[in-house]
Design a protein around this motif. Sequence first.
Motif, short mmCIF file in Angstrom:
data_model
loop_
_atom_site.label_atom_id
_atom_site.label_comp_id
_atom_site.label_asym_id
_atom_site.label_seq_id
_atom_site.Cartn_x
_atom_site.Cartn_y
_atom_site.Cartn_z
N THR A 63 84.09 52.67 66.91
CA THR A 63 83.82 51.24 66.84
C THR A 63 82.46 51.04 66.20
O THR A 63 81.43 51.29 66.81
CB THR A 63 83.83 50.61 68.26
OG1 THR A 63 85.06 50.94 68.89
CG2 THR A 63 83.69 49.11 68.19
N PRO A 65 80.44 48.54 62.83
CA PRO A 65 80.61 47.33 62.00
C PRO A 65 81.38 47.63 60.71
O PRO A 65 81.58 48.78 60.32
CB PRO A 65 79.17 46.92 61.68
CG PRO A 65 78.33 47.59 62.69
CD PRO A 65 79.04 48.85 63.05
N ARG A 66 81.74 46.56 60.03
CA ARG A 66 82.40 46.68 58.73
C ARG A 66 81.52 47.43 57.74
O ARG A 66 80.30 47.41 57.85
CB ARG A 66 82.68 45.27 58.16
CG ARG A 66 83.70 44.48 58.94
CD ARG A 66 83.85 43.05 58.41
NE ARG A 66 83.82 42.90 56.97
CZ ARG A 66 84.85 43.12 56.14
NH1 ARG A 66 86.00 43.51 56.63
NH2 ARG A 66 84.72 42.96 54.85
N GLN A 67 82.19 48.08 56.79
CA GLN A 67 81.50 48.74 55.68
C GLN A 67 80.55 49.85 56.13
O GLN A 67 79.47 50.02 55.57
CB GLN A 67 80.72 47.70 54.84
CG GLN A 67 81.57 46.57 54.31
CD GLN A 67 82.62 47.03 53.33
OE1 GLN A 67 82.34 47.78 52.41
NE2 GLN A 67 83.87 46.61 53.53
N THR A 68 80.95 50.60 57.15
CA THR A 68 80.10 51.70 57.61
C THR A 68 80.81 53.04 57.53
O THR A 68 80.42 53.99 58.20
CB THR A 68 79.59 51.46 59.05
OG1 THR A 68 80.70 51.23 59.90
CG2 THR A 68 78.63 50.30 59.11
N LYS A 70 84.29 53.93 58.00
CA LYS A 70 85.44 54.33 58.83
C LYS A 70 86.59 54.85 57.96
O LYS A 70 87.19 55.88 58.29
CB LYS A 70 85.94 53.16 59.67
CG LYS A 70 84.99 52.69 60.75
CD LYS A 70 85.55 51.54 61.56
CE LYS A 70 85.85 50.30 60.78
NZ LYS A 70 84.71 49.52 60.33
N THR A 71 86.89 54.15 56.87
CA THR A 71 88.02 54.55 56.03
C THR A 71 87.77 55.91 55.38
O THR A 71 88.65 56.76 55.36
CB THR A 71 88.29 53.48 54.96
OG1 THR A 71 88.57 52.24 55.62
CG2 THR A 71 89.47 53.86 54.09
N ASP A 102 97.33 44.90 52.69
CA ASP A 102 95.96 45.38 52.88
C ASP A 102 95.88 46.89 52.70
O ASP A 102 94.95 47.40 52.07
CB ASP A 102 95.44 45.02 54.28
CG ASP A 102 95.20 43.53 54.47
OD1 ASP A 102 95.07 42.82 53.46
OD2 ASP A 102 95.16 43.09 55.63
N LYS A 106 93.84 48.80 49.65
CA LYS A 106 92.82 49.81 49.97
C LYS A 106 93.11 51.10 49.22
O LYS A 106 92.22 51.71 48.63
CB LYS A 106 92.78 50.03 51.49
CG LYS A 106 91.79 51.07 51.94
CD LYS A 106 90.36 50.65 51.74
CE LYS A 106 89.85 49.78 52.84
NZ LYS A 106 88.41 49.52 52.72
#
Length: 164
Positions: A63, A65-68, A70-71, A102, A106
């Motif tokens: 968990t 934040p966005r853009q850190t 994960k993908t 989505d 990606k």
Amino acid sequence: MPSCSPKYATRRRPERESFGGELTGIGAALGQPFMPHQRDIAMVGGEIDGQTGLPAYRKIIVTVPRQTGKTTLFLAFQIHRCTAPRWSHPQRSAFTAQSGKDARDKWLDELFPLIRRSRKLKPLVRRIYEGMGNEYISFTNGSLIRLLSTSSSSGTPRRCTSRC
């Protein structure tokens, strides 16, 4: 760059072997060197159970934040699972997102290009297929990462378990 310790995290067990370094190498091969928190997650999530030889953790929850990253971290886990010699037979992995669109966006916009540009991964990839509704990456050892839609309109009924 200053770094913070996570508020909650499983501690690394140094007595266990970890393939986290290999995951970090895959991130670098993708042109996405891991940030410190990604390396920490890879080292703990990549721990091997000494008795079974299998990953020590069946589930890894991240968990942030966005853009850190994960993908990229998840992709490194998938590529490792599909290409590492430790697995004795071809592996299957799936990539999903909030919707099939989505997930496809990606893959097409970010992930397929990363894999295509990687000179280190190129010898491991047999084919990258972008056909609508049948996107996948196949590896020379027979392993496969497939794109899956999670929406109810994707043609596959979703079953709800007690975790829905």
